[in-house]
Design a protein around this motif. Structure first.
Motif, PDB file in Angstrom:
ATOM      1  N   LYS A  87       0.891  -1.159   0.021  1.00 27.99           N
ATOM      2  CA  LYS A  87      -0.093  -0.046  -0.057  1.00 27.99           C
ATOM      3  C   LYS A  87       0.879   1.426  -0.116  1.00 27.99           C
ATOM      4  CE  LYS A  87      -3.788   2.340   0.252  1.00 27.99           C
ATOM      5  NZ  LYS A  87      -4.864   2.553  -0.780  1.00 27.99           N
ATOM      6  N   PHE A 118      -5.027   3.704   6.824  1.00 25.57           N
ATOM      7  CA  PHE A 118      -5.367   2.619   6.048  1.00 25.57           C
ATOM      8  C   PHE A 118      -5.202   1.268   7.074  1.00 25.57           C
ATOM      9  CE2 PHE A 118      -3.351  -0.966   4.127  1.00 25.57           C
ATOM     10  CZ  PHE A 118      -4.222  -1.350   3.080  1.00 25.57           C
ATOM     11  N   GLU A 142      -7.940   0.817   9.551  1.00 25.93           N
ATOM     12  CA  GLU A 142      -9.432   0.481   9.016  1.00 25.93           C
ATOM     13  C   GLU A 142      -9.266  -1.057   8.354  1.00 25.93           C
ATOM     14  OE1 GLU A 142      -9.996   3.513   6.117  1.00 25.93           O
ATOM     15  OE2 GLU A 142     -10.346   5.085   7.799  1.00 25.93           O
ATOM     16  N   ASN A 143      -8.044  -1.455   7.934  1.00 27.37           N
ATOM     17  CA  ASN A 143      -7.743  -2.759   7.343  1.00 27.37           C
ATOM     18  C   ASN A 143      -7.280  -3.679   8.406  1.00 27.37           C
ATOM     19  OD1 ASN A 143      -8.456  -2.774   4.165  1.00 27.37           O
ATOM     20  ND2 ASN A 143      -7.468  -0.714   4.811  1.00 27.37           N
ATOM     21  N   ASP A 144      -7.258  -3.382   9.774  1.00 25.15           N
ATOM     22  CA  ASP A 144      -7.002  -4.354  10.679  1.00 25.15           C
ATOM     23  C   ASP A 144      -5.376  -4.895  10.406  1.00 25.15           C
ATOM     24  OD1 ASP A 144      -9.384  -4.199  12.160  1.00 25.15           O
ATOM     25  OD2 ASP A 144     -10.247  -5.744  10.685  1.00 25.15           O
ATOM     26  N   LYS A 145      -4.512  -3.934  10.143  1.00 26.28           N
ATOM     27  CA  LYS A 145      -2.905  -4.275   9.949  1.00 26.28           C
ATOM     28  C   LYS A 145      -2.491  -4.251  11.264  1.00 26.28           C
ATOM     29  CE  LYS A 145      -3.671  -5.064   5.506  1.00 26.28           C
ATOM     30  NZ  LYS A 145      -3.514  -6.355   4.866  1.00 26.28           N
TER      31      LYS A 145
END
Length: 225
Positions: free
Chosen positions: A94, A105, A108-111
């Motif tokens: 990303k 990001f 929100e994307n559970d990284k």
């Protein structure tokens, strides 16, 4: 004709583009960067780079044969940072244009990490705050230092091109030209510029080329201001 100063040296293609548009620009490097010798922490497979200099710091210090680059997933800020990483054979999952967008990001994307963040001594704190707030594990490793190179100019410039908050800080340390228009590479730089200049323009995309394009686009309006 309005006088223009770039606080970063421009390449020949950029200078030619400006010359073809009838714009003369003086330039100097308001900041300098030193890549440090450091030990890179082991055990991380998710890397975050907020600048191309961070990538240079990683490349200088990585231990050949110990790290398998194919196992590394990279997240980065800036198109040129992404291009440089991919040129060196690293996978970029990303890219965002700003650090705060990258933090959003990841949340929100559970990284969840853990992440190894390659930083400089004057890095912005937004990304670290976001990760800390959401209890995402990360470790920072400082791989470069930014130095201010203040330079006093005897003439006044109507348009100043800025590429980082540090560049703004370096220029105003030696000059008081608050009536100039500050044309900034991005919103982070613009926030610093607004502390010192009343007229601030932000390029549409945070690249040096887009700063040049924005200058050419606005120059007729500025020259008649």
């Amino acid at each position: 004709m309005k006088s223009v100063l770039s606080t970063r040296s421009l390449n020949n293609a950029q200078l030619a583009l400006l010359a073809n548009s009838g714009i003369g620009v003086e330039s100097y490097d308001a900041i300098g960067v030193t890549i440090l010798d450091v030990d890179i922490p082991e055990g991380y497979t998710q890397y975050i780079f907020t600048s191309k200099n961070g990538v240079k710091g990683y490349l200088k210090n990585k231990i050949s044969g110990v790290e398998n680059q194919k196992k590394i997933t990279c997240y980065c800020v800036g198109e040129k940072t992404q291009a440089f990483l991919e040129e060196k054979g690293l996978f970029v999952a990303k890219m965002t244009e700003y650090s705060r967008e990258l933090g959003d990001f990841l949340v929100e994307n559970d990284k969840n990490g853990p992440f190894l963040v390659f930083t400089g001594n004057r890095n912005r704190p937004e990304l670290g705050r976001k990760l800390t707030e959401h209890k995402i594990h990360f470790q920072e490793v400082m791989v470069y230092e930014t130095q201010l190179h203040p330079k006093k100019f005897e003439k006044d410039f109507q348009i100043l091109l800025f590429y980082s908050p540090s560049g703004v800080q370096s220029f105003v340390q030696a000059n008081d030209q608050k009536d100039a228009t500050a044309l900034c590479i991005g919103e982070t730089t613009a926030r610093e510029a607004r502390k010192h200049f009343q007229k601030v323009i932000v390029a549409k995309k945070p690249t040096t080329d887009n700063v040049i394009e924005t200058l050419i686009e606005h120059f007729p309006k500025l020259s008649n201001a």
